[in-house]
Design a protein around this motif. Sequence first.
Motif, short mmCIF file in Angstrom:
data_model
loop_
_atom_site.label_atom_id
_atom_site.label_comp_id
_atom_site.label_asym_id
_atom_site.label_seq_id
_atom_site.Cartn_x
_atom_site.Cartn_y
_atom_site.Cartn_z
N THR A 31 0.67 -17.66 5.07
CA THR A 31 -0.31 -17.26 6.08
C THR A 31 0.08 -15.92 6.68
OG1 THR A 31 -0.70 -19.57 6.63
CG2 THR A 31 -1.42 -17.94 8.23
N GLN A 32 -0.90 -15.00 6.74
CA GLN A 32 -0.67 -13.70 7.35
C GLN A 32 -1.99 -13.18 7.89
OE1 GLN A 32 2.27 -12.06 7.82
NE2 GLN A 32 1.10 -10.57 8.99
N THR A 33 -1.96 -12.51 9.02
CA THR A 33 -3.17 -11.94 9.59
C THR A 33 -3.08 -10.42 9.61
OG1 THR A 33 -2.31 -12.07 11.83
CG2 THR A 33 -3.58 -13.96 11.05
N LEU A 34 -4.24 -9.78 9.64
CA LEU A 34 -4.34 -8.33 9.74
C LEU A 34 -5.50 -8.05 10.70
CD1 LEU A 34 -3.19 -5.68 8.54
CD2 LEU A 34 -5.00 -5.78 6.85
N ASP A 35 -5.20 -7.42 11.83
CA ASP A 35 -6.21 -7.17 12.86
C ASP A 35 -7.16 -6.05 12.41
OD1 ASP A 35 -7.70 -6.89 15.15
OD2 ASP A 35 -6.08 -6.01 16.34
N VAL A 36 -8.44 -6.38 12.27
CA VAL A 36 -9.45 -5.40 11.86
C VAL A 36 -10.45 -5.12 12.98
CG1 VAL A 36 -9.23 -5.95 9.41
CG2 VAL A 36 -10.92 -7.16 10.79
N SER A 37 -10.13 -5.55 14.19
CA SER A 37 -11.09 -5.42 15.30
C SER A 37 -11.39 -3.96 15.64
CB SER A 37 -10.57 -6.16 16.53
OG SER A 37 -9.36 -5.58 16.98
N SER A 38 -10.49 -3.04 15.35
CA SER A 38 -10.72 -1.64 15.70
C SER A 38 -11.48 -0.87 14.61
CB SER A 38 -9.39 -0.94 15.96
OG SER A 38 -8.62 -0.91 14.77
N LEU A 39 -11.76 -1.51 13.49
CA LEU A 39 -12.45 -0.83 12.39
C LEU A 39 -13.96 -0.83 12.61
CD1 LEU A 39 -10.51 -2.27 9.33
CD2 LEU A 39 -10.16 -0.08 10.48
N VAL A 40 -14.61 0.23 12.17
CA VAL A 40 -16.07 0.30 12.25
C VAL A 40 -16.66 -0.60 11.17
CG1 VAL A 40 -16.07 2.62 13.21
CG2 VAL A 40 -16.20 2.33 10.75
N PRO A 41 -17.89 -1.09 11.36
CA PRO A 41 -18.52 -1.90 10.33
C PRO A 41 -18.62 -1.15 9.00
CG PRO A 41 -19.74 -2.09 12.39
CD PRO A 41 -18.72 -0.99 12.57
N GLY A 42 -18.44 -1.87 7.93
CA GLY A 42 -18.52 -1.26 6.61
C GLY A 42 -17.82 -2.10 5.56
N THR A 43 -17.67 -1.54 4.38
CA THR A 43 -17.03 -2.21 3.26
C THR A 43 -15.60 -1.72 3.13
OG1 THR A 43 -19.15 -2.38 2.10
CG2 THR A 43 -17.16 -2.64 0.77
N TYR A 44 -14.69 -2.67 2.98
CA TYR A 44 -13.27 -2.38 2.83
C TYR A 44 -12.73 -3.19 1.66
CZ TYR A 44 -13.77 -0.46 7.51
OH TYR A 44 -14.18 0.27 8.59
N PHE A 45 -11.56 -2.82 1.21
CA PHE A 45 -10.90 -3.56 0.14
C PHE A 45 -9.50 -3.93 0.59
CE2 PHE A 45 -14.14 -0.98 -1.80
CZ PHE A 45 -14.79 -1.89 -2.59
N LEU A 46 -9.18 -5.23 0.51
CA LEU A 46 -7.87 -5.73 0.87
C LEU A 46 -7.05 -5.85 -0.41
CD1 LEU A 46 -5.99 -7.00 3.02
CD2 LEU A 46 -6.90 -9.21 2.29
N ILE A 47 -5.88 -5.25 -0.39
CA ILE A 47 -4.96 -5.32 -1.53
C ILE A 47 -3.71 -6.03 -1.05
CG2 ILE A 47 -3.61 -4.02 -3.22
CD1 ILE A 47 -5.72 -1.72 -2.66
N PHE A 48 -3.38 -7.13 -1.69
CA PHE A 48 -2.15 -7.87 -1.37
C PHE A 48 -1.21 -7.69 -2.54
CE2 PHE A 48 0.56 -11.58 -1.71
CZ PHE A 48 1.10 -11.63 -0.45
#
Length: 62
Positions: A31-48
Amino acid sequence: MDASSSSYMQLTNIYGVPVKTALIGNVDNGTQTLDVSSLVPGTYFLIFNNGAIVFREEIIKQ
């Protein structure tokens, strides 16, 4: 998962530019979290990345 490898998560924008990176270290409970609350709406890609194991996932923030 390779418990002996350090892991990190990276979030990139649609152009492949990193917007957030988190070094996780060794993954104990999966389990791990990443805070995205400061990002503007849009498309992103998560790479683990965990050694030789790499996951990519498309994320849409509304």
